[in-house]
Design an enzyme around this catalytic site. Sequence first.
Site, PDB file in Angstrom:
ATOM      1  N   LYS A  22       0.835  -1.208   0.000  1.00  0.00           N
ATOM      2  CA  LYS A  22       0.000   0.000   0.000  1.00  0.00           C
ATOM      3  C   LYS A  22       0.870   1.259   0.000  1.00  0.00           C
ATOM      4  CE  LYS A  22      -1.836   1.537   4.094  1.00  0.00           C
ATOM      5  NZ  LYS A  22      -1.579   2.949   4.391  1.00  0.00           N
ATOM      6  N   ASN A  23       1.827   1.299   0.933  1.00  0.00           N
ATOM      7  CA  ASN A  23       2.561   2.547   1.119  1.00  0.00           C
ATOM      8  C   ASN A  23       3.635   2.783   0.059  1.00  0.00           C
ATOM      9  OD1 ASN A  23       0.939   3.346   3.184  1.00  0.00           O
ATOM     10  ND2 ASN A  23       2.295   2.591   4.810  1.00  0.00           N
ATOM     11  N   CYS A 116      -5.690   7.953   9.379  1.00  0.00           N
ATOM     12  CA  CYS A 116      -5.893   7.402  10.721  1.00  0.00           C
ATOM     13  C   CYS A 116      -5.469   8.385  11.808  1.00  0.00           C
ATOM     14  CB  CYS A 116      -5.059   6.119  10.900  1.00  0.00           C
ATOM     15  SG  CYS A 116      -5.678   4.714  10.001  1.00  0.00           S
ATOM     16  N   ARG A 121      -0.317  14.357  13.915  1.00  0.00           N
ATOM     17  CA  ARG A 121       0.389  14.232  12.639  1.00  0.00           C
ATOM     18  C   ARG A 121       0.217  15.476  11.772  1.00  0.00           C
ATOM     19  NH1 ARG A 121      -1.648   8.917   9.938  1.00  0.00           N
ATOM     20  NH2 ARG A 121       0.438   8.392   9.245  1.00  0.00           N
ATOM     21  N   ASP A 314       3.919  -0.239  12.133  1.00  0.00           N
ATOM     22  CA  ASP A 314       2.698  -0.827  11.563  1.00  0.00           C
ATOM     23  C   ASP A 314       2.531  -2.305  11.931  1.00  0.00           C
ATOM     24  OD1 ASP A 314       2.131   1.620  10.455  1.00  0.00           O
ATOM     25  OD2 ASP A 314       2.901   1.125   8.471  1.00  0.00           O
ATOM     26  N   ARG A 407      -9.234  -0.188   4.120  1.00  0.00           N
ATOM     27  CA  ARG A 407      -8.316   0.829   3.587  1.00  0.00           C
ATOM     28  C   ARG A 407      -6.985   0.209   3.175  1.00  0.00           C
ATOM     29  NH1 ARG A 407      -7.022   5.349   7.447  1.00  0.00           N
ATOM     30  NH2 ARG A 407      -5.547   5.519   5.764  1.00  0.00           N
TER      31      ARG A 407
HETATM   32  N1  EPU Z   1       8.771   9.868  14.116  1.00  0.00           N
HETATM   33  C1  EPU Z   1       9.582   9.824  15.192  1.00  0.00           C
HETATM   34  N2  EPU Z   1      10.897   9.692  14.979  1.00  0.00           N
HETATM   35  C2  EPU Z   1      11.408   9.615  13.746  1.00  0.00           C
HETATM   36  C3  EPU Z   1      10.568   9.622  12.650  1.00  0.00           C
HETATM   37  C4  EPU Z   1       9.233   9.755  12.855  1.00  0.00           C
HETATM   38  O1  EPU Z   1       9.156   9.890  16.302  1.00  0.00           O
HETATM   39  O2  EPU Z   1      12.611   9.522  13.605  1.00  0.00           O
HETATM   40  C5  EPU Z   1       7.365   9.987  14.369  1.00  0.00           C
HETATM   41  C6  EPU Z   1       6.683  11.158  13.736  1.00  0.00           C
HETATM   42  O3  EPU Z   1       6.731  12.303  14.564  1.00  0.00           O
HETATM   43  C7  EPU Z   1       5.297  10.615  13.580  1.00  0.00           C
HETATM   44  C8  EPU Z   1       5.545   9.141  13.310  1.00  0.00           C
HETATM   45  O4  EPU Z   1       6.813   8.878  13.784  1.00  0.00           O
HETATM   46  O5  EPU Z   1       4.575  10.734  14.771  1.00  0.00           O
HETATM   47  C9  EPU Z   1       5.498   8.719  11.865  1.00  0.00           C
HETATM   48  O6  EPU Z   1       6.128   9.666  11.087  1.00  0.00           O
HETATM   49  P1  EPU Z   1       6.243   9.632   9.511  1.00  0.00           P
HETATM   50  O7  EPU Z   1       6.234  11.031   9.057  1.00  0.00           O
HETATM   51  O8  EPU Z   1       7.370   8.748   9.116  1.00  0.00           O
HETATM   52  O9  EPU Z   1       4.885   8.938   9.094  1.00  0.00           O
HETATM   53  P2  EPU Z   1       4.126   9.156   7.797  1.00  0.00           P
HETATM   54  O10 EPU Z   1       5.080   9.430   6.699  1.00  0.00           O
HETATM   55  O11 EPU Z   1       3.010  10.095   8.026  1.00  0.00           O
HETATM   56  C10 EPU Z   1       4.186   6.651   6.950  1.00  0.00           C
HETATM   57  C11 EPU Z   1       3.148   5.617   6.653  1.00  0.00           C
HETATM   58  C12 EPU Z   1       2.531   5.105   7.943  1.00  0.00           C
HETATM   59  C13 EPU Z   1       3.632   4.523   8.799  1.00  0.00           C
HETATM   60  C14 EPU Z   1       4.716   5.585   9.037  1.00  0.00           C
HETATM   61  C15 EPU Z   1       5.914   5.054   9.778  1.00  0.00           C
HETATM   62  C16 EPU Z   1       2.292   6.303   4.525  1.00  0.00           C
HETATM   63  C17 EPU Z   1       1.174   6.886   3.748  1.00  0.00           C
HETATM   64  N3  EPU Z   1       2.120   6.206   5.822  1.00  0.00           N
HETATM   65  O12 EPU Z   1       3.489   7.717   7.586  1.00  0.00           O
HETATM   66  O13 EPU Z   1       1.633   4.070   7.586  1.00  0.00           O
HETATM   67  O14 EPU Z   1       3.107   4.116  10.030  1.00  0.00           O
HETATM   68  O15 EPU Z   1       5.182   6.101   7.774  1.00  0.00           O
HETATM   69  O16 EPU Z   1       6.474   3.979   9.121  1.00  0.00           O
HETATM   70  O17 EPU Z   1       3.309   5.925   3.956  1.00  0.00           O
HETATM   71  C18 EPU Z   1      -0.252   2.687   7.827  1.00  0.00           C
HETATM   72  O18 EPU Z   1       0.032   2.208   6.716  1.00  0.00           O
HETATM   73  O19 EPU Z   1      -1.133   2.198   8.576  1.00  0.00           O
HETATM   74  C19 EPU Z   1       0.470   3.870   8.282  1.00  0.00           C
HETATM   75  C20 EPU Z   1       0.028   4.629   9.264  1.00  0.00           C
END
Ligand code: EPU
Length: 426
Positions: A22-23, A116, A121, A314, A407
């Site tokens: 998915k991602n 979610c 975020r 995840d 989803r």
């Molecule tokens: N974060 C930290 N430390 C870090 C990096 C991130 O604490 O070094 C925290 C951030 O502050 C945030 C969380 O970790 O609270 C995730 O941050 P990130 O920006 O990496 O998440 P994202 O890019 O919004 C993607 C995936 C998520 C997955 C996360 C982490 C997509 C569309 N979403 O989100 O996927 O959990 O990376 O691997 O790619 C899911 O598929 O269910 C999902 C939520």
Amino acid sequence: MSKFLIEGGRSLNGDVEVMGAKNAGMKIIAATILAKGKYQIANVPQIADIFTLLEILKYLKAKVKFENHLLVIDTDNLINRPLPEKLTGQLRGSVVLIGALLGRFGEVKIAQPGGCQIGARPIDTHLDAFRQLGAEIKEDKDFYYLQWNKQNQGDKIIVLPEMSVTATENMILASVLRNGKTEIHIAAAEPEIEDLAIFLRSMDAKINGAGTNKIKIQGVEKLKTTDYQIIPDRIEAGTLIIAGIITKGNVIVKKIIPEHLELFFLKIKSMGANFEIVYSYPDKKYADIKVSPTEKLNPIIKLDIRPYPGFPTDLQAPMAVLMTQADGKSEIFETMFENRLGYIRELQKMGAKASVKNKHLAYITGPTPLFGKKITTLDLRAGATLILAALIAKGETEINKVEIIDRGYEKIEQRLKKLGAKIKRI
Ligand code: EPU
């Protein structure tokens, strides 16, 4: 809203395919914005998040045909227009449209991306990085508006405030057509980012280092369309492997890339789970995972959730179900999200001995029998977790709001049914 009714206590047996990631798929679809023309993308999961994203692309006048996991997308007549909340509000992943649209058109107007509710975020990390890259950003109550400013040209080093997955992807998407070199430091290294980079390289982008914390991009003037196949979903793979282990079945999870789950395998091995990685494909990066019954599981002293190559957030919740069946006390230390332990309340209702100490720390003591109850899905991964718990619970479990699970997991009930689960959607 639909429900799943699950009668627990049956072991799962048989083969199960893993869908495309998915991602990775979402970012690759966003990347088709960068060059005009027709793409064929194989192994695309037929899940709600992908459908939602394709609706957004159609709104931008892309032509889309999507059958049997093959997506044909034609961006010849793509236009740039404001993306309102009713389109982006459902989908956190829509945030990567910012990088793609800015990269292609030099400006973008987009409402806050949703998704979610698993943590605070906001998109500060993204905005900070876009500013470093040379974007002017305005914001009102409905929209973010980003536009390249005059400092957009030339060589840049972007330091991400944290290793964010989608912010890294946004920087890549916004840089591949930029006039100059871009280095992204403190980049996230998830396999889905690497897959996006490989896709972009097949479009003639110049990218090095994706999959590490330093990515180098030499901007090019033009990109071409391409055909591609998305990597298997490591999170779905891990979830299905856990389903095999907890139900004490013989399950073969087909054609995954084990390298993407190294720490997961190490952890379930330390728990004593019986499984084998069988490299049966001509391309040695793929393997089947053969799960066979395990009598006794050990606890995990500390499951430390970190950005890749750390243990994936995840798969944190699905691991908790294994912990309820392990002999002793396990600890979950969720460093990444602030709101990702909520499912534990639902597991407690089912009989799990668990305590949540604060928003990042929980303990689970096993083994405890679980009992079928009425429970509610809170987010995508929590939803998959509750299915796992229901598979081993005594009696019937009713899981509400299963659209949240749709989803990210394609027809999950049909695939589990084929393995012998008693599950129906009402
Ligand atoms: N974060 C930290 N430390 C870090 C990096 C991130 O604490 O070094 C925290 C951030 O502050 C945030 C969380 O970790 O609270 C995730 O941050 P990130 O920006 O990496 O998440 P994202 O890019 O919004 C993607 C995936 C998520 C997955 C996360 C982490 C997509 C569309 N979403 O989100 O996927 O959990 O990376 O691997 O790619 C899911 O598929 O269910 C999902 C939520």
